[in-house]
Scaffold this active site. Sequence first.
Site, PDB file in Angstrom:
ATOM      1  CG  HIS A   1      35.941  16.285  23.805  1.00  0.00           C
ATOM      2  ND1 HIS A   1      36.931  15.473  23.284  1.00  0.00           N
ATOM      3  CD2 HIS A   1      34.826  15.525  23.936  1.00  0.00           C
ATOM      4  CE1 HIS A   1      36.429  14.253  23.104  1.00  0.00           C
ATOM      5  NE2 HIS A   1      35.164  14.253  23.484  1.00  0.00           N
TER       6      HIS A   1
ATOM      7  CG  ASP B   1      39.733  17.974  21.235  1.00  0.00           C
ATOM      8  OD1 ASP B   1      40.735  17.235  21.233  1.00  0.00           O
ATOM      9  OD2 ASP B   1      38.653  17.672  21.798  1.00  0.00           O
TER      10      ASP B   1
ATOM     11  CG  ASP C   1      38.712  14.634  19.823  1.00  0.00           C
ATOM     12  OD1 ASP C   1      38.808  15.687  19.153  1.00  0.00           O
ATOM     13  OD2 ASP C   1      38.925  14.598  21.047  1.00  0.00           O
TER      14      ASP C   1
ATOM     15  CG  HIS D   1      39.423  18.797  28.486  1.00  0.00           C
ATOM     16  ND1 HIS D   1      38.390  19.543  27.953  1.00  0.00           N
ATOM     17  CD2 HIS D   1      39.502  17.674  27.706  1.00  0.00           C
ATOM     18  CE1 HIS D   1      37.861  18.899  26.913  1.00  0.00           C
ATOM     19  NE2 HIS D   1      38.528  17.770  26.737  1.00  0.00           N
TER      20      HIS D   1
HETATM   21 ZN    ZN Z   1      38.879  15.882  22.631  1.00  0.00          ZN
END
Ligand code: ZN
Length: 366
Positions: A178, A176, A264, A139
């Site tokens: 996200h 991931d 995740d 991120h």
């Molecule tokens: Zn994540």
Amino acid sequence: MTTGFVYHELYMWHETGNHAGPVAYGYPVQPYEHEENPETKRRLRNLLEVSGLLERLTPIAPRPATEEEMLRFHTRAHLDKIRSLNETYGADAGMFSPMGHGSYEIALLAAGGVIEAADAVLDGRVDNAYALVRPPGHHALKDLSMGFCLFGNAAVTGFHLLEVRGLERIAFVDWDVHHGNGTQSAFWEDPRALTISIHQDNCFPPDSGYITEIGAGPGEGFNINVPLPPGSGVGAYEAVYDRVVLPALEEYRPDMIIVPSGFDAGAQDPLGRQMLTSEGYRSLTRKIMAAAGALCGGRLLMCHEGGYNASTVPFMGLAVLEEMSGIRTEVTDPFQELLGGMGLQELQPHQDAVIREVEKLLTKPG
Ligand SMILES: [Zn+2]
């Protein structure tokens, strides 16, 4: 087949402090352990040891990334900011990015660990490698820490491969849950990297990771987002790999594949709503390894990102490392039957519709 493995106890000493989930404490939130704490990572490493697999992996010693290496992606102001926050305790380095005293050095050791793993693969010292680093990185923007990530470990390594090691094309396949927004931003206008992110639609960061984000300038067409609806299971993920990821990699022909690896997307993760199982991650690993074998001499590097269920993450990581190393241990995932038997693990029509939208991008030039 030899698989390299990066780990360091200091990665576990990066402090994220007390929170309620990812939210900083303070009235009216009763303090509790931060979601991004050492436990999932440490337990994955420990399961590798107990299973007998760890001793059959090739250890790769991490080193701190140099300032020169970090500045290939990050701004000097960002490095200076994290370095100065390092002197205080309990600071948020950006957006949901807590850090403590010593986190600056540990984050450099994480980025340097991924670089070392990449070099080991490229030099043929190992066939592939997994860097179990912390803090995570996908991120982080060049000038902002986000989502538990201080520095962009994968992006920094990408620039190292392109600008120091002379690779012409690299591909990121981020699984991931996200959006891999930091890696996307790093190569937004750069055709030397194909950045693919398979994530949960609008999960984190907010308003990010849309299909329409395809890169710009010379990088247009070299960014692919697959925002799967919440509730997507193994069938949806396998369809994404078969219909989007593998064709895109074949078209692009990377010199190395890097997987920002978050667990995740696993069923029962507290920060995601997808339904992958350890066998699901095993299946995706097989597909990526087959692509790496066909396209770039098997050169595959995974670097650890998220994954917050301390019970299930270790088994997902073990399955991935079993596939990468070709060594099957005696360990059976005690959660597989429960999670794999959940309803709607098969590809659903509304998930298929998203994949069909992304498939349209593949027919365009670039
Ligand atoms: Zn994540």
